[in-house]
Enzyme design. Structure first.
Site, PDB file in Angstrom:
ATOM      1  CG  ASP A  74       3.399  -0.935   4.996  1.00 28.48           C
ATOM      2  OD1 ASP A  74       3.033  -1.120   3.815  1.00 28.48           O
ATOM      3  OD2 ASP A  74       2.599  -0.609   5.885  1.00 28.48           O
ATOM      4  CE1 TYR A 124      -4.549   2.751   4.383  1.00 27.99           C
ATOM      5  CE2 TYR A 124      -3.255   0.825   4.990  1.00 27.99           C
ATOM      6  CZ  TYR A 124      -3.361   2.043   4.342  1.00 27.99           C
ATOM      7  OH  TYR A 124      -2.294   2.555   3.650  1.00 27.99           O
ATOM      8  CG  ASP A 175      -0.177   0.153   2.524  1.00 29.83           C
ATOM      9  OD1 ASP A 175       0.686  -0.713   2.803  1.00 29.83           O
ATOM     10  OD2 ASP A 175      -0.425   1.115   3.274  1.00 29.83           O
ATOM     11  CD  GLU A 187       3.990   5.181   4.759  1.00 26.46           C
ATOM     12  OE1 GLU A 187       4.119   3.950   4.638  1.00 26.46           O
ATOM     13  OE2 GLU A 187       3.540   5.708   5.806  1.00 26.46           O
TER      14      GLU A 187
END
Length: 495
Positions: free
Chosen positions: A84, A232, A81, A472
């Protein structure tokens, strides 16, 4: 003399009329075509699984090749995603839906990039088909995020447990199921002409998955809280995904069943809510814009309220409008929150240019408390946001890696920050990787096209790898940007 003047005026009018028909695209400060190419290329750096021979981001190699084997299923593939090494199904499905919507609205002007965009979608849908292969079951996550985040290692070296998380009748997850249905349905439209058999498989699966989402209702954050939160967590509930999923199934099937579903359930599914944030968590704004097309363009009169709902969302964004609720930074960036703010910028700008398209097709405009807002104004607002992202900001830097002379050098991304397997064949274990994470050294591997979280509310960006709020990138940040960049590249004659 009067006769000569008359002839001169006629000549000038003729010349001006002739030149008026020759429309030269306006010049732009940015190369939107280049940004479009790079925004799609980014997805190759996020791939999990067995990489193909034509892999363009060459520092990435195969990873996660045994995913699913602990429960005797094949879950190899899909996308990590963000920075990571986890396959999170919820944001991956939303990414797929938004990439598909980008292609459905603006694929006609993508030219050479259309194939790459479809490849990016198919990498996700191939995985989503695997994840939904068993009836009334969806594998919604591969990997334990808490354990993964305790390591800083390349996906190719990954040795943390690849825990499988699933939803089923006993442990429902309506949000992720309905979003997965939306992803499959929207993608079925993308492949309808180019690969009709694949399109049919996607649509049949979407129908089945939506029925499961609707019948077995429950938030996936309840049953799977320890795995999916705080990463999430579903904060907005599952009503928005049911409306969104139904809208995509109506678009893909043209069945009156889904139109009836939208008409009967729109109110209870929260269409009247004034939430003006469109993201992987909350789909209400997107659903309002999508359904409004059925009224505006396809003339489905029973859905006229959705024009009002869509207008209400748009008016909340327009600076200076009476009902404007949106904060902008001193430099002009739309600002929702500190954590990965650019995801809201890219999702919002896509809705602006898409709604402008629908309004133009139907010769309508938006009225914000008596203030007339034209499609052109919406496009101007969207362009300003994209230009800020690409470098027109107080920091004078692009927030897309690899675009422009100055861009983020230390992104919060394991694969980008660690030496590649080619440069450093020996394994870099879980803990050792943090030496690279905390280093001030620029990333050895350029994740071209990655859009980072972005600056704070004061337009400041630190470029520190540890600051995952700002540094990120994420798949769902790029997905709507693909559509907006295609629109801008075409508008300015670059593609």
């Amino acid at each position: 003399m009067a006769s000569s003047l008359h002839h001169l005026l006629l000549l000038l009018l003729t010349v001006s009329a002739a030149t008026a028909t020759v429309r030269h695209p306006p010049t732009a400060a940015h190369n939107y075509h280049e940004a479009l190419t790079k925004s799609i290329l980014f997805y190759e750096g996020q791939r999990s699984g067995k990489l193909p021979p034509n892999q363009r981001i060459s520092w990435r190699k195969d990873s996660g090749l045994s995913d699913g084997s602990s429960m005797h299923v094949d879950l190899v593939g899909g996308y990590y995603d963000a920075g990571d090494n986890i396959n999170f199904g919820f944001p991956m499905a939303f990414t797929t839906t938004m990439l598909s919507w980008s292609v459905l609205e603006f694929g006609g002007v993508m030219k050479s990039e259309l194939g790459n965009a479809k490849t990016a979608i198919r990498w996700a849908t191939d995985y989503l088909l695997k994840a939904t292969a068993q009836p009334d079951t969806i594998y919604v996550q591969v990997g334990d995020a808490n354990k993964d985040h305790a390591c800083w290692e390349r996906p190719e070296d990954m040795d943390t447990q690849r825990t499988l998380i699933k939803i089923d009748r006993n442990n429902p997850g309506t949000e992720v199921a309905a979003e997965t249905a939306a992803a499959l349905a929207s993608a079925s439209l993308v492949f309808r002409k180019s690969d009709p058999n694949y399109s049919k498989v996607l649509l049949n699966r979407a129908i089945r998955v939506f029925a499961f989402a609707d019948k077995y209702r429950g938030s996936y954050s309840d049953g799977l809280k320890s795995y999916v939160c705080p990463f999430y967590c579903s904060y907005s509930g599952y009503q928005d995904e049911l409306l969104w999923g139904a809208a995509w199934l109506q678009k893909a099937t043209r069945s009156p069943a889904y139109l009836n579903y939208i008409q009967a359930n729109g109110q209870t599914l929260g269409v009247n809510e004034n939430d003006n944030t469109f993201s992987w968590d909350n789909k209400h704004a997107g659903a309002k814009i999508l359904v409004s097309k059925m009224f505006l363009v396809q003339k489905v009169q029973s859905l006229h309220d959705y024009k009002d709902h869509a207008d209400s969302f748009i008016c909340s964004l327009v600076p200076g409008a009476p009902s404007s609720q949106t904060q902008y930074t001193p430099g002009g960036l739309l600002f929702k929150m500190d954590d990965s703010n650019l995801q809201y910028v890219t999702s919002t700008t896509f809705l602006l240019v898409t709604y402008a398209k629908y309004l133009t097709q139907s010769r309508k405009f938006v009225s914000c408390g008596g203030t007339i807002v034209t499609p052109r104004r919406l496009r101007t607002i969207a362009k300003k946001q994209v230009d800020y992202l690409l470098g027109d900001n107080p920091m004078r830097m692009s927030f897309m890696v690899g675009y422009g002379p100055r861009y983020p050098q230390r992104i919060h991304h394991r694969g980008s920050s660690l030496p590649s397997v080619s440069a450093h064949p020996a394994k870099i274990d879980c803990g050792s990787g943090f030496n690279f994470m905390h280093s001030e050294t620029p990333d050895p591997n350029i994740l071209v096209g990655a859009v980072v979280g972005g600056p704070d509310e004061h337009d400041h960006y630190t470029d520190e790898r540890s600051d995952y709020f700002q540094a990120e990138p994420a798949t769902y940040t790029n997905a709507p940007l693909v559509g907006t960049l295609a629109y801008l590249a075409h508008s300015f004659g670059q593609i």
